[in-house]
Each structure stands twice: as structure tokens, then as C-alpha cells.
Design an enzyme around this catalytic site. Structure first.
Site, PDB file in Angstrom:
ATOM      1  N   LYS A 131       0.846  -1.200   0.000  1.00 17.07           N
ATOM      2  CA  LYS A 131       0.000   0.000   0.000  1.00 17.07           C
ATOM      3  C   LYS A 131       0.878   1.245   0.000  1.00 17.07           C
ATOM      4  CE  LYS A 131      -1.762   1.697   3.947  1.00 17.07           C
ATOM      5  NZ  LYS A 131      -2.512   1.725   5.204  1.00 17.07           N
TER       6      LYS A 131
ATOM      7  N   ARG B  88       0.541   5.381   0.411  1.00 18.59           N
ATOM      8  CA  ARG B  88      -0.363   6.507   0.677  1.00 18.59           C
ATOM      9  C   ARG B  88       0.372   7.805   0.355  1.00 18.59           C
ATOM     10  NH1 ARG B  88      -4.958   7.103   4.303  1.00 18.59           N
ATOM     11  NH2 ARG B  88      -4.525   5.143   5.365  1.00 18.59           N
TER      12      ARG B  88
ATOM     13  N   ASP C  38      -5.434  -6.318  10.015  1.00 22.13           N
ATOM     14  CA  ASP C  38      -4.681  -5.068  10.185  1.00 22.13           C
ATOM     15  C   ASP C  38      -4.643  -4.718  11.666  1.00 22.13           C
ATOM     16  OD1 ASP C  38      -3.233  -2.870   9.389  1.00 22.13           O
ATOM     17  OD2 ASP C  38      -4.724  -2.158   7.953  1.00 22.13           O
TER      18      ASP C  38
HETATM   19  C1  R5P Z   1      -1.356   1.726   8.517  1.00 23.64           C
HETATM   20  O1  R5P Z   1      -0.158   1.565   8.360  1.00 23.64           O
HETATM   21  C2  R5P Z   1      -2.184   0.918   9.454  1.00 23.64           C
HETATM   22  O2  R5P Z   1      -1.644  -0.344   9.671  1.00 23.64           O
HETATM   23  C3  R5P Z   1      -3.605   0.808   8.960  1.00 23.64           C
HETATM   24  O3  R5P Z   1      -3.613   0.096   7.746  1.00 23.64           O
HETATM   25  C4  R5P Z   1      -4.215   2.147   8.718  1.00 23.64           C
HETATM   26  O4  R5P Z   1      -3.866   3.031   9.734  1.00 23.64           O
HETATM   27  C5  R5P Z   1      -5.710   2.049   8.600  1.00 23.64           C
HETATM   28  O5  R5P Z   1      -6.214   3.331   8.423  1.00 23.64           O
HETATM   29  P1  R5P Z   1      -7.454   3.608   7.501  1.00 23.64           P
HETATM   30  O6  R5P Z   1      -8.588   2.733   7.959  1.00 23.64           O
HETATM   31  O7  R5P Z   1      -7.723   5.076   7.747  1.00 23.64           O
HETATM   32  O8  R5P Z   1      -7.067   3.368   6.083  1.00 23.64           O
END
Ligand code: R5P
Length: 295
Positions: A194, A196, A222
Site C-alpha cells: 500500500k 499513501r 490489520d
Molecule cells: C497503517 O499503516 C495501518 O496499519 C492501517 O492500515 C491504517 O492506519 C488504517 O487506516 P485507515 O482505515 O484510515 O485506512
């Protein structure tokens, strides 16, 4: 189980249910923290009763409103420190752990400030669950124990009748936990990659290596689900590749704003989380693993 009859558990406003459970497991005295909020937003806390001499355990998770919950944790720790030199702060969800480095120049490593505040308030040890970042842990200059809820979450999923389950981490960051989850289930895991955009927040997801998900039931694992964007993006990506049903597991279901609604609209998801954050999805109880760490 060793009986800590002289210990006291103080339940902070954000973690009343979990604090009561931890207290019962330790056979400790339970004291409730009473919260009033002044019209200008200031928190006024009062511990209802006098703690026993000996260990004091303050339980306060720092999910949204993160800043208020942190300040309340600090207030309770400082009060506890007036009664005991042994104050354990149980912070099941540690806010600001994602801000563990400077991503854009000029940013503050916020978790380093938070870590100093816990020490300054008087905590002598911290217990946290599935902290987002190992780097964040290094800023705490008092002992900090990061415990994992992955085996507990996995054993819940083990009872479900899933078809050729495949555990998927929506980003590389959480891939070793996804692997641990898969091991508990006796199956395999894969990790997506992923990216961002730090300025726009836009997400891009891809496979890290070729994987066939066709017909397999997916468990997205997660550490936290916040806006829901990550798992929505990952679910869309997997659906396009004709996977079976998709379930999601996380330790901390923050579910900010309309996250639950967004997730429901894009894919009628079933999310299972722990009670580090008390929400409707919190079906896995972490009180036992926290109590074990205190004993
Ligand atoms: C990011 O590195 C975390 O492990 C989560 O994937 C992330 O914080 C999830 O955030 P959201 O639901 O806002 O995409």
C-alpha cells in the site's frame, strides 16, 4: 493465578468495561474515575475512593477523542502516583503511535512527546496492545510491554467455517502479524503493498508477488481500521480477482466518522475487533492477556 489483593485498578472513562474485567482477573480493588467536562472542554477527574497501598493500574485507552483521552490518562497517572511508587499505565490503544518519524519536513515526532508525558506524569511501566509501530516503542524511557491480540483474534476466526481461508495483510507493514494469524489458523498469508500519498492521503494497492485468491475466503488483518479506506481499497482489489467472501479482523476498530457506513456500502463487511476500543465489533476480550502481563 497469583492474587494481587493489594493492587488497585483505576478505570479511566474510555476503558471502564475493560478495566473492570482486568480488575476481576487480578482480584484487585476497582476504583472508578468520575469525569466532568467544564463548558470550555477541560476534563475534571476524580477517583471515587482511596487506592490501596501497593501497585496501581490505570486503564485508559487513547482512541478518539485522542487528545482528551491522553490528557485524562495523564491526570489519572499523576493522581495514582501520589499513592504509590508503582503505577502501571494500561493504554490498550496508543494514540499517536503512527507519528513515529518525520514524514514531511517540519513535522513533529509526536509519539516522542507523548512518551515523555507518560513518564513525567509518573507511570513506571506501560502496557499496550498491538502498538502500531516498533519505532514508537523506543521513545518510551520507562519499561513498555507491547502485547499482541493476534492469537486471540485468530482463535475466534478458527471457529468460523471458512472456505480455503487466506489471510491478507493490506500493507507490508503488518505482514508478520498476518503470518502469525495464518499460522494459528493453519493456513497461508499474503501481503499487499500500500502506498499513501502523504499530501493527498490517496491510497494505491498492489500485490507484492503473484497470488491466486480465486474462490478463497479472505481474512483481511490489520492493526487498526480508522477511516476504513485501507480495507475498502484492499477488498475491492481482491473482489476483482474473484475471491470468496471477505472478512476483516483488527485489534483496534477506531472507525472514525462514517467509516462503518462507508465499509457497509462498498462491501457488506463483517469486522471483528478487540475491546481495546469498545465498539459493536469488539468481540475479542484482551483483559486476560493484559492481566497476565501485570501478574
Ligand atoms: C497503517 O499503516 C495501518 O496499519 C492501517 O492500515 C491504517 O492506519 C488504517 O487506516 P485507515 O482505515 O484510515 O485506512
Amino acid at each position: 493465578m497469583v492474587l494481587l489483593v493489594r493492587s488497585t485498578v483505576i478505570g479511566g472513562p474510555s476503558s471502564v468495561g475493560l478495566a473492570k474485567k482486568i480488575s476481576a482477573k487480578l482480584n484487585a480493588r476497582y476504583l472508578q474515575a468520575e469525569l466532568r467536562v467544564f463548558p470550555d472542554g477541560e476534563s475534571v477527574l476524580r477517583i471515587k475512593g482511596k487506592p490501596n497501598k501497593g501497585k496501581i493500574i490505570v486503564v485508559q485507552s487513547t482512541y478518539p477523542p485522542v487528545d482528551s483521552n491522553i490528557i485524562q490518562a495523564l491526570f489519572l497517572i499523576s493522581k495514582a502516583r501520589q499513592y504509590s511508587s508503582d503505577v502501571i499505565a494500561v493504554i490498550p490503544y496508543m494514540g499517536y503511535a503512527r507519528q513515529d518519524k518525520v514524514f514531511l519536513s517540519g513535522e513533529i515526532v509526536s509519539i516522542s512527546v507523548i512518551a515523555s508525558l507518560f513518564k513525567a506524569a509518573g507511570a513506571t511501566k506501560i502496557i499496550t496492545v498491538d502498538n502500531h509501530s516498533k519505532i514508537a516503542l523506543r521513545y518510551f524511557k520507562i519499561p513498555i510491554q507491547n502485547i499482541t491480540a493476534i492469537p486471540l483474534l485468530a482463535s475466534y476466526f478458527k471457529k468460523l467455517n471458512l472456505r480455503k481461508p487466506l489471510v491478507v495483510s493490506p500493507d507490508l507493514f503488518w505482514s508478520s502479524s498476518a503470518k502469525e494469524f495464518a499460522n494459528c489458523l493453519g493456513t497461508k498469508s499474503i501481503a499487499l503493498s500500500k502506498r499513501r500519498d502523504r499530501k493527498t492521503g490517496k491510497l494505491r494497492i498492489k500485490l507484492t508477488k503473484p497470488a491466486n485468491v480465486m474462490g478463497r475466503d479472505i481474512i483481511l488483518v490489520d492493526d487498526m481500521i480508522s477511516s476504513g479506506d485501507t480495507i475498502i481499497k484492499a477488498a475491492k482489489f481482491l473482489k476483482k480477482r474473484n475471491c470468496g467472501k471477505i472478512l476483516a479482523a483488527c485489534t483496534h476498530a477506531i472507525l472514525v466518522n462514517d467509516a462503518s457506513k462507508k465499509i457497509k456500502i462498498s462491501w457488506s463487511a463483517s469486522i471483528s475487533s478487540t475491546n481495546t476500543i469498545p465498539v459493536t465489533t469488539s468481540i475479542v476480550d484482551v483483559s486476560e492477556i493484559i492481566a497476565q502481563e501485570i501478574e
